[in-house]
Design a protein around this motif. Structure first.
Motif, mmCIF file in Angstrom:
data_model
loop_
_atom_site.group_PDB
_atom_site.id
_atom_site.type_symbol
_atom_site.label_atom_id
_atom_site.label_comp_id
_atom_site.label_asym_id
_atom_site.label_seq_id
_atom_site.Cartn_x
_atom_site.Cartn_y
_atom_site.Cartn_z
ATOM 1 N N TRP A 47 2.231 -1.667 0.691
ATOM 2 C CA TRP A 47 1.181 -1.357 -0.119
ATOM 3 C C TRP A 47 0.099 -2.527 -0.094
ATOM 4 O O TRP A 47 0.670 -3.754 -0.383
ATOM 5 C CB TRP A 47 1.326 -0.902 -1.753
ATOM 6 C CG TRP A 47 2.234 0.037 -1.630
ATOM 7 C CD1 TRP A 47 2.430 0.954 -0.666
ATOM 8 C CD2 TRP A 47 2.840 0.852 -2.875
ATOM 9 N NE1 TRP A 47 3.239 2.184 -1.150
ATOM 10 C CE2 TRP A 47 3.389 2.172 -2.338
ATOM 11 C CE3 TRP A 47 2.810 0.443 -3.940
ATOM 12 C CZ2 TRP A 47 3.978 2.805 -3.149
ATOM 13 C CZ3 TRP A 47 3.526 1.290 -4.970
ATOM 14 C CH2 TRP A 47 4.339 2.464 -4.525
ATOM 15 N N GLN A 48 -1.034 -2.419 -0.187
ATOM 16 C CA GLN A 48 -2.130 -3.637 -0.385
ATOM 17 C C GLN A 48 -1.960 -4.064 -1.471
ATOM 18 O O GLN A 48 -1.952 -3.848 -2.719
ATOM 19 C CB GLN A 48 -3.585 -3.001 -0.365
ATOM 20 C CG GLN A 48 -4.479 -3.833 -0.207
ATOM 21 C CD GLN A 48 -4.765 -4.491 1.130
ATOM 22 O OE1 GLN A 48 -4.565 -3.799 2.320
ATOM 23 N NE2 GLN A 48 -4.916 -5.661 1.320
ATOM 24 N N HIS A 103 -2.113 1.782 -2.529
ATOM 25 C CA HIS A 103 -1.874 2.673 -1.431
ATOM 26 C C HIS A 103 -2.257 3.964 -2.023
ATOM 27 O O HIS A 103 -2.021 4.607 -3.055
ATOM 28 C CB HIS A 103 -0.388 2.650 -0.958
ATOM 29 C CG HIS A 103 -0.235 3.081 0.422
ATOM 30 N ND1 HIS A 103 -0.673 2.381 1.564
ATOM 31 C CD2 HIS A 103 0.602 4.072 0.932
ATOM 32 C CE1 HIS A 103 -0.409 3.108 2.613
ATOM 33 N NE2 HIS A 103 0.428 4.160 2.174
ATOM 34 N N GLN A 140 -5.047 4.079 5.442
ATOM 35 C CA GLN A 140 -4.469 2.992 5.632
ATOM 36 C C GLN A 140 -3.162 3.076 5.782
ATOM 37 O O GLN A 140 -2.223 3.370 5.037
ATOM 38 C CB GLN A 140 -4.646 1.601 4.806
ATOM 39 C CG GLN A 140 -4.340 0.295 5.078
ATOM 40 C CD GLN A 140 -4.512 -0.631 3.853
ATOM 41 O OE1 GLN A 140 -4.177 -0.378 3.022
ATOM 42 N NE2 GLN A 140 -5.072 -1.764 4.284
ATOM 43 N N LEU A 195 0.123 0.072 6.628
ATOM 44 C CA LEU A 195 0.334 -1.505 6.901
ATOM 45 C C LEU A 195 1.898 -1.532 7.162
ATOM 46 O O LEU A 195 2.613 -1.007 6.751
ATOM 47 C CB LEU A 195 0.249 -2.042 5.411
ATOM 48 C CG LEU A 195 -1.043 -2.605 4.772
ATOM 49 C CD1 LEU A 195 -1.113 -3.006 3.538
ATOM 50 C CD2 LEU A 195 -1.943 -3.637 5.709
ATOM 51 N N THR A 213 -3.900 -13.040 0.908
ATOM 52 C CA THR A 213 -4.228 -11.898 1.639
ATOM 53 C C THR A 213 -3.636 -12.648 3.234
ATOM 54 O O THR A 213 -4.070 -13.417 3.743
ATOM 55 C CB THR A 213 -5.511 -11.514 2.253
ATOM 56 O OG1 THR A 213 -6.356 -11.078 0.991
ATOM 57 C CG2 THR A 213 -5.818 -10.665 3.164
ATOM 58 N N ASP A 217 -2.719 -3.651 10.282
ATOM 59 C CA ASP A 217 -3.447 -3.037 9.278
ATOM 60 C C ASP A 217 -4.058 -1.871 9.907
ATOM 61 O O ASP A 217 -5.200 -2.277 10.572
ATOM 62 C CB ASP A 217 -4.264 -3.984 8.373
ATOM 63 C CG ASP A 217 -4.825 -3.382 7.461
ATOM 64 O OD1 ASP A 217 -5.012 -1.981 7.344
ATOM 65 O OD2 ASP A 217 -5.745 -3.865 6.640
ATOM 66 N N ARG A 232 -6.382 1.592 9.954
ATOM 67 C CA ARG A 232 -7.182 2.418 9.026
ATOM 68 C C ARG A 232 -7.909 3.154 9.860
ATOM 69 O O ARG A 232 -8.136 3.452 11.119
ATOM 70 C CB ARG A 232 -8.152 1.254 8.520
ATOM 71 C CG ARG A 232 -7.610 0.125 7.377
ATOM 72 C CD ARG A 232 -8.610 -0.705 7.191
ATOM 73 N NE ARG A 232 -8.221 -1.554 6.183
ATOM 74 C CZ ARG A 232 -8.107 -1.647 4.948
ATOM 75 N NH1 ARG A 232 -8.665 -0.593 4.244
ATOM 76 N NH2 ARG A 232 -7.779 -2.890 4.248
#
Length: 439
Positions: free
Chosen positions: A246-247, A252, A286, A288, A333, A380, A382
């Motif tokens: 998850w970001q 997410h 997205q 990941l 990040t 990543d 998208r």
């Protein structure tokens, strides 16, 4: 003359130090990547030694992200440094005389029978033209050698394909690469990477045999971990993949074809895979993917390229989007590979990370791993307009052998879909139910 020779070596060492200073790694970390001793690398950068082969210099430049022009200039400096070191070894400085100033000159008649007698050099006649000193003639030869080597290097750089040109972004378009197998290993019938089980067809590949390479279990029997299998014998690396990242650890979306009353409360991040599997959930917007890669032994394995394969496209729809958070963020990040699935031919582009305002340099392939030096690749992917099925291919090379492993979701492609136009919900912890998304 000796100062000029030393200047060539120091200029080469300074170029190495400038490249090293770009990275966030120590001499020890860089040396492990290059499969050399830390002290050896430090001596090169300090000007105390010059490598006799340009190969380690080329790998060092690639590891530090040098451009094609910088590599060419580094090659020129290396040639001059090697030539300077060779001259300093073959032409020692004249030793000081230890004979007394008033010592008589040696008499040729005193020499023993059979011993050659060195005659005094003759003075050149006034009309004889002066000859060029030997070291100037050698300097001309070295200059000619430098020019020839530079022309050869330019030719080799221009002949490289676009996806392997030194200093490129590290991304590779989705084109099938040539594959070789280790001696004695039969070539797989499929055009895909070597597989532990060549009998499991992929539904997205039209029934073609597509492998699933996982580092656990054996090649003949399944792993205790569902969906994971060991790569075939001879593959020098091991890997695992987690697509339920998850970001920032909390953000997410999952798209699920059920009403809010039929969807369980959002799970903790570490339980996301089980929760998503029980709801037949698809990643929304997205995906990941965290790939952990390392060699099976201390022998270095080079990760050469990372490719994206899209095997299915459709319009988004059919279901609702469920957000796992009410908004979150973080100061860190990680560096990652950016993939735009909406493009016709998606590529994995290296992207910088950020740690509280400090840039984390992007990871650029080729990259070295071993059993003692593992690495994590974050992808990543998208999309806004696609319900995409896709997987990754990771090219490797080690000790003259090359190959490709397929990275997917336990033998199936990853699935990512856009959420624009879909109903979206968030979980109200006080009411303990899913409610329409308010933000």
């Amino acid at each position: 003359m000796y100062e000029a020779q030393d200047d060539d070596v120091q200029e080469f060492a300074a170029a190495l130090r400038r490249l090293k200073d770009r990275t966030d790694r120590s001499y020890g970390q860089l040396a492990r990547r290059l499969n050399m001793n830390t002290s050896t690398l430090h001596r090169y950068c300090a000007g105390d030694a010059v490598p006799l082969d340009f190969a380690p210099v080329e790998r060092f430049a690639a590891l530090c992200g040098a451009t094609a022009e910088e590599r060419l200039e580094l090659h020129r400096l290396w040639i001059l440094a090697v030539a300077a070191r060779q001259r300093s070894r073959t032409v020692p400085p004249p030793a000081p005389s230890t004979a007394p100033a008033d010592a008589p000159a040696a008499d040729p008649a005193d020499a023993r029978p059979g011993t050659p007698v060195e005659e005094p050099a003759k003075e050149p006649a006034p009309h004889d033209p002066p000859r060029r000193p030997w070291y100037r003639r050698r300097r001309l030869l070295v200059s000619a050698a430098v020019a020839t080597a530079l022309l050869a290097t330019l030719g080799s750089l221009s002949a490289l394909p676009d996806d392997r040109r030194p200093g490129a972004s590290g991304s590779v378009e989705a084109a099938d690469p040539p594959r070789t197998t280790s001696p004695g290993t039969p070539r797989p019938k499929s055009s895909k990477s070597p597989s532990p089980s060549a009998t499991t067809p992929s539904p997205e590949a039209g029934g073609s045999k597509t492998p699933s390479a996982k580092p656990t279990g054996t090649a003949e029997e399944p792993s205790k971990d569902p969906g994971q299998r060991r790569p075939p014998a001879g593959v020098p690396l091991a890997w695992s993949a987690d697509s339920h990242v998850w970001q920032a650890g909390c953000g997410h979306d999952y798209v699920i074809g059920r009403s809010p009353q039929q969807v369980a409360p959002p799970p903790a991040a570490q339980d996301a895979e089980t929760w998503a599997g029980s709801h037949d959930a698809v990643h929304g917007r997205q995906t990941l993917v965290k790939i952990s890669v390392q060699g099976r032994t201390s022998t270095a394995v080079v990760l050469e390229a990372l490719r994206v394969r899209v095997v299915g496209r459709a319009a988004p729809g059919g279901g609702s989007s469920y957000a796992m958070d009410n908004g979150c963020g973080g100061a860190l990040t990680p560096r990652y590979f950016d993939v735009d699935l909406d493009k016709d031919r998606p590529v994995a582009l290296p992207a910088d990370g950020n740690d509280s305002g400090v840039t984390i340099p992007a990871m650029r392939l080729p990259y070295r791993v071993s059993a003692e030096d593992p690495e994590v690749l974050l992808i990543d992917a998208r999309t806004k307009n696609c319900a995409c099925s896709w997987y990754l291919e990771l090219d490797w090379s080690s000790q003259g052998r090359t190959g490709t492993v397929r990275v997917d979701d336990h033998g199936r492609p990853f699935r990512t879909t856009g959420i624009e136009g879909l109903p979206r919900y968030e979980y109200d912890t006080s009411a303990r139910q899913w409610v329409p998304y308010s933000s």
